[in-house]
Scaffold this motif. Structure first.
Motif, PDB file in Angstrom:
ATOM      1  N   ARG A   1      -4.772 -10.251   1.848  1.00  0.00           N
ATOM      2  CA  ARG A   1      -3.870  -9.307   2.550  1.00  0.00           C
ATOM      3  C   ARG A   1      -2.933  -9.299   3.990  1.00  0.00           C
ATOM      4  NH1 ARG A   1      -9.037  -7.784  -0.582  1.00  0.00           N
ATOM      5  NH2 ARG A   1      -9.373  -7.224   1.831  1.00  0.00           N
ATOM      6  N   MET A   2      -3.720 -10.048   4.626  1.00  0.00           N
ATOM      7  CA  MET A   2      -3.176  -9.906   5.698  1.00  0.00           C
ATOM      8  C   MET A   2      -1.624 -10.801   5.875  1.00  0.00           C
ATOM      9  SD  MET A   2      -6.230 -11.251   9.039  1.00  0.00           S
ATOM     10  CE  MET A   2      -4.322 -10.767  10.417  1.00  0.00           C
ATOM     11  N   TYR A   3      -1.780 -12.083   5.111  1.00  0.00           N
ATOM     12  CA  TYR A   3       0.084 -12.999   4.784  1.00  0.00           C
ATOM     13  C   TYR A   3       0.433 -11.926   3.888  1.00  0.00           C
ATOM     14  CZ  TYR A   3       1.725 -16.495   2.287  1.00  0.00           C
ATOM     15  OH  TYR A   3       2.753 -17.396   1.774  1.00  0.00           O
ATOM     16  N   GLU A   4       0.334 -11.006   3.052  1.00  0.00           N
ATOM     17  CA  GLU A   4       1.454 -10.424   2.731  1.00  0.00           C
ATOM     18  C   GLU A   4       1.709  -9.105   3.254  1.00  0.00           C
ATOM     19  OE1 GLU A   4       1.928 -10.625  -0.651  1.00  0.00           O
ATOM     20  OE2 GLU A   4       1.077 -12.813  -1.101  1.00  0.00           O
ATOM     21  N   SER A   5       0.271  -8.776   4.340  1.00  0.00           N
ATOM     22  CA  SER A   5       0.887  -7.983   5.385  1.00  0.00           C
ATOM     23  C   SER A   5       2.185  -9.023   5.859  1.00  0.00           C
ATOM     24  CB  SER A   5       0.368  -7.221   5.737  1.00  0.00           C
ATOM     25  OG  SER A   5       0.598  -6.395   7.093  1.00  0.00           O
ATOM     26  N   GLY A   6       1.655  -9.882   6.577  1.00  0.00           N
ATOM     27  CA  GLY A   6       2.470 -10.676   8.013  1.00  0.00           C
ATOM     28  C   GLY A   6       4.103 -10.532   7.407  1.00  0.00           C
ATOM     29  N   ARG A   7       4.055 -11.373   5.573  1.00  0.00           N
ATOM     30  CA  ARG A   7       5.347 -12.013   5.149  1.00  0.00           C
ATOM     31  C   ARG A   7       6.341 -10.855   4.317  1.00  0.00           C
ATOM     32  NH1 ARG A   7       6.380 -15.965   2.135  1.00  0.00           N
ATOM     33  NH2 ARG A   7       7.585 -14.798   0.159  1.00  0.00           N
ATOM     34  N   ARG A   8       5.487  -9.353   4.330  1.00  0.00           N
ATOM     35  CA  ARG A   8       6.726  -8.074   4.750  1.00  0.00           C
ATOM     36  C   ARG A   8       6.584  -7.967   6.118  1.00  0.00           C
ATOM     37  NH1 ARG A   8       2.235  -6.169   1.887  1.00  0.00           N
ATOM     38  NH2 ARG A   8       1.225  -5.352   3.794  1.00  0.00           N
ATOM     39  N   HIS A   9       6.035  -7.189   6.915  1.00  0.00           N
ATOM     40  CA  HIS A   9       6.961  -7.603   8.024  1.00  0.00           C
ATOM     41  C   HIS A   9       8.205  -8.082   8.868  1.00  0.00           C
ATOM     42  CE1 HIS A   9       4.579  -4.091   8.788  1.00  0.00           C
ATOM     43  NE2 HIS A   9       3.259  -4.567   8.357  1.00  0.00           N
ATOM     44  N   LEU A  10       7.248  -9.225   8.201  1.00  0.00           N
ATOM     45  CA  LEU A  10       8.597 -10.467   8.614  1.00  0.00           C
ATOM     46  C   LEU A  10      10.084 -10.950   7.924  1.00  0.00           C
ATOM     47  CD1 LEU A  10       6.385 -13.767   9.368  1.00  0.00           C
ATOM     48  CD2 LEU A  10       7.590 -12.689  11.002  1.00  0.00           C
ATOM     49  N   GLY A  11       9.704 -10.445   6.646  1.00  0.00           N
ATOM     50  CA  GLY A  11      11.050  -9.359   5.704  1.00  0.00           C
ATOM     51  C   GLY A  11      11.421 -10.547   5.131  1.00  0.00           C
ATOM     52  N   ASN A  12      10.082 -11.460   4.824  1.00  0.00           N
ATOM     53  CA  ASN A  12       9.685 -12.281   3.261  1.00  0.00           C
ATOM     54  C   ASN A  12       9.122 -12.047   2.174  1.00  0.00           C
ATOM     55  OD1 ASN A  12      10.656 -14.201   5.668  1.00  0.00           O
ATOM     56  ND2 ASN A  12       8.828 -14.651   5.585  1.00  0.00           N
TER      57      ASN A  12
END
Length: 118
Positions: A107-118
């Motif tokens: 879940r952290m990974y998916e959140s990080g991808r959203r914040h990075l615009g991926n």
């Protein structure tokens, strides 16, 4: 890392950083707006005393900094997984002290991808 914290004497410390350490100005903003001071005070005194307005201000500053740090941690998870190839288990063990909490790390990974615009 060129951000340094130097204990100067007793209960005092000095924080130094360079412009290259703070490309988006977050460090400067946390210092200038007292977010860092409020967050550090919350670490030392989880129950604050003062007027409701003072405690609300402290909570607001602490929560704002905590959200920013959560986004940064999520971005680190993306880096650890995508660039360095670490397993979910190893990341969970390091970040959450529990290798079984792999779904939380995902879940952290998916959140990080959203914040990075991926």
């Amino acid at each position: 890392m060129s951000v340094t914290i130097t204990k100067t004497a007793g209960y005092t410390a000095e924080i130094t950083w360079t412009p290259a350490d703070d490309l988006q100005g977050h460090i400067a903003k946390t210092v200038e707006s007292d977010q860092l001071a409020y967050a550090l005070e919350a670490l030392g005194q989880p129950v604050l005393h003062g007027t409701p307005e003072q405690v609300l201000t402290a909570a607001q500053h602490t929560a704002t900094l905590a959200r920013l740090l959560e986004r940064r941690a999520a971005s680190h998870v993306v880096q650890l997984r995508d660039i360095h190839g670490l397993s979910w288990r190893k990341i969970a063990a390091a970040l959450l002290d529990d290798p079984e909490k792999q779904s939380s790390i995902r879940r952290m990974y998916e959140s990080g991808r959203r914040h990075l615009g991926n």
